[in-house]
Design an enzyme around this catalytic site. Structure first.
Site, mmCIF file in Angstrom:
data_model
loop_
_atom_site.group_PDB
_atom_site.id
_atom_site.type_symbol
_atom_site.label_atom_id
_atom_site.label_comp_id
_atom_site.label_asym_id
_atom_site.label_seq_id
_atom_site.Cartn_x
_atom_site.Cartn_y
_atom_site.Cartn_z
ATOM 1 N N ALA A 142 12.986 19.345 3.447
ATOM 2 C CA ALA A 142 11.754 19.096 2.687
ATOM 3 C C ALA A 142 10.601 18.834 3.646
ATOM 4 C CB ALA A 142 11.939 17.886 1.768
ATOM 5 N N TYR A 183 0.684 19.030 11.664
ATOM 6 C CA TYR A 183 2.036 19.493 11.321
ATOM 7 C C TYR A 183 2.946 19.437 12.544
ATOM 8 C CZ TYR A 183 5.758 22.786 10.051
ATOM 9 O OH TYR A 183 6.984 23.383 9.836
HETATM 10 C C1 UD1 Z 1 4.908 29.893 12.596
HETATM 11 C C2 UD1 Z 1 5.259 29.042 11.424
HETATM 12 C C3 UD1 Z 1 4.685 27.675 11.574
HETATM 13 C C4 UD1 Z 1 5.068 27.068 12.901
HETATM 14 C C5 UD1 Z 1 4.824 28.025 14.046
HETATM 15 C C6 UD1 Z 1 5.498 27.474 15.264
HETATM 16 C C7 UD1 Z 1 5.484 30.511 9.491
HETATM 17 C C8 UD1 Z 1 4.843 31.018 8.258
HETATM 18 N N1 UD1 Z 1 4.743 29.666 10.230
HETATM 19 O O1 UD1 Z 1 3.507 30.042 12.672
HETATM 20 O O2 UD1 Z 1 5.201 26.826 10.595
HETATM 21 O O3 UD1 Z 1 4.259 25.946 13.121
HETATM 22 O O4 UD1 Z 1 5.388 29.290 13.767
HETATM 23 O O5 UD1 Z 1 5.366 28.290 16.365
HETATM 24 O O6 UD1 Z 1 6.632 30.809 9.796
HETATM 25 N N2 UD1 Z 1 -0.880 37.326 11.138
HETATM 26 C C9 UD1 Z 1 -1.585 38.502 10.939
HETATM 27 N N3 UD1 Z 1 -1.944 38.831 9.665
HETATM 28 C C10 UD1 Z 1 -1.633 38.064 8.576
HETATM 29 C C11 UD1 Z 1 -0.905 36.869 8.782
HETATM 30 C C12 UD1 Z 1 -0.541 36.522 10.072
HETATM 31 O O7 UD1 Z 1 -1.880 39.228 11.894
HETATM 32 O O8 UD1 Z 1 -2.005 38.442 7.459
HETATM 33 C C13 UD1 Z 1 -0.510 36.951 12.513
HETATM 34 C C14 UD1 Z 1 -0.992 35.562 12.885
HETATM 35 O O9 UD1 Z 1 -2.320 35.578 13.355
HETATM 36 C C15 UD1 Z 1 0.007 35.200 13.985
HETATM 37 C C16 UD1 Z 1 1.286 35.938 13.553
HETATM 38 O O10 UD1 Z 1 0.896 36.925 12.613
HETATM 39 O O11 UD1 Z 1 -0.422 35.692 15.232
HETATM 40 C C17 UD1 Z 1 2.327 35.037 12.921
HETATM 41 O O12 UD1 Z 1 1.696 34.271 11.906
HETATM 42 P P1 UD1 Z 1 2.547 33.355 10.894
HETATM 43 O O13 UD1 Z 1 3.594 34.141 10.228
HETATM 44 O O14 UD1 Z 1 1.581 32.623 10.068
HETATM 45 O O15 UD1 Z 1 3.346 32.355 11.849
HETATM 46 P P2 UD1 Z 1 2.893 31.432 13.103
HETATM 47 O O16 UD1 Z 1 1.444 31.275 13.141
HETATM 48 O O17 UD1 Z 1 3.601 31.969 14.290
#
Ligand code: UD1
Length: 304
Positions: A78, A144
């Site tokens: 959680a 976080y």
């Molecule tokens: C992830 C975790 C987060 C944790 C972090 C630790 C998720 C959702 N988040 O964040 O809890 O704190 O790892 O390292 O698993 N992106 C795009 N387009 C989009 C969405 C995202 O290009 O529409 C890119 C983001 O800019 C980023 C990458 O994809 O560079 C990954 O994003 P995201 O899935 O949100 O995860 P993290 O930011 O790595």
């Protein structure tokens, strides 16, 4: 892989959530499973039928006392899972992710129950080097991340000070079924929804940033092993040790979904981590963990 828990009374906090619900499904056959969830991000449709539900907030100490009474093992999944929500409301993140964890550990201590906690790669902040080993400096960049670092540290302290059996699992980028493209969701679920709708796939920044995506079924295996291992009082990275760039991911998802979406570039996320990749040698050695789902297979099954 190590053994799985059997014949135990197990509490899964966040058991209706993305990771927690998959873990519950893997536990119910051989164990008596309880769930504590307030459905803030968990969903009723994820609920397994064979569980006892304690509905409410993880910060409700009376509820936690009832849910932990007589348990052998607690999986603590959680959380307030949104990094951006934690930036907007650090007190809410702290009470939910840090303080409530300490209360839960207190109850587990009274019960003598093992606790497996969901930590995060967010505790490392911007990696100085990849792959990131567990001894990498901890420099979180969000409330976080700071609260998960507190959780991770308390897990070790409860072992070292009170002899409680604890394990912290530091998840990298987890993906798989039941991860929804909502307010807070991973890039894979967002890209998949865009590809399915033949809408533009929105790569943030230049797309050269890389991530270590681990399938939720492998995360479940890591949790099962952590529930039985003798190697307690420690934290373990959970990833694959492999990475892919977000540009390549966008193309793979477009192909896997057989979509005609264009791939567009939008503004980079402020403070985005450039490269993230887990060193998984510790969990491999101690817990016999081996990721089994390749990204290609994981994406293909999400597209089915
Ligand atoms: C992830 C975790 C987060 C944790 C972090 C630790 C998720 C959702 N988040 O964040 O809890 O704190 O790892 O390292 O698993 N992106 C795009 N387009 C989009 C969405 C995202 O290009 O529409 C890119 C983001 O800019 C980023 C990458 O994809 O560079 C990954 O994003 P995201 O899935 O949100 O995860 P993290 O930011 O790595």
């Amino acid at each position: 892989m190590s053994e799985s828990p059997t014949g135990q009374t197990v509490l899964v906090t966040g058991g209706a959530g993305f990771i927690g619900s998959h873990l519950v499904d893997a536990l119910v056959e051989e164990n008596e499973v309880r769930i504590l969830d307030d459905f803030s991000s968990g969903r009723r449709e994820n609920l397994n039928d064979d569980v006892t539900l304690f509905e409410g907030d993880i910060r409700d100490d009376d509820l936690v006392a009832r849910a932990t009474s007589g348990v052998d093992l607690v999986y603590h999944t959680a959380a307030l899972v949104s990094v951006s929500a934690s930036v907007e409301d650090p007190l809410l993140s702290h009470s939910t992710n840090a303080s409530a964890t300490v209360s839960l550990l207190e109850h587990a201590r009274q019960e003598g129950a093992r606790v497996v906690l969901s930590s995060s790669a967010a505790i490392y902040g911007q990696p100085e080097e990849v792959p990131v080993s567990e001894s990498h400096p901890k420099d979180p960049e969000s409330p976080y991340g700071a609260d998960k670092l507190a959780l991770d540290t308390y897990a070790r302290l409860y072992h070292d000070l009170y002899g409680l059996e604890t394990v912290a699992l530091r998840y990298f980028n987890v993906y798989g079924p039941r991860q929804t493209a909502g307010d807070y969701s991973g890039v894979i679920s967002i890209f998949l929804e865009q590809a399915r709708a033949n809408q533009p796939i929105t790569v943030e920044g230049d797309g050269g940033q890389t991530r270590d995506f681990v399938h939720v079924s492998d995360v479940v295996q890591a949790n099962l092993a952590a529930g039985t291992t003798d190697a307690v009082g420690r934290a373990y990275n959970v990833g694959t040790g492999d990475t892919i760039s977000i540009n390549d991911l966008a193309e793979e998802i477009r192909d896997a979904a057989d979509s005609s979406s264009e791939i567009t570039h939008v503004d980079a996320r402020p403070g985005d981590v450039r490269d993230s990749r887990a060193d998984i040698s510790r969990i491999r050695d101690a817990l016999d963990f081996e990721p089994t789902v390749t990204l290609a297979d994981g994406l293909a099954s999400l597209c089915e």
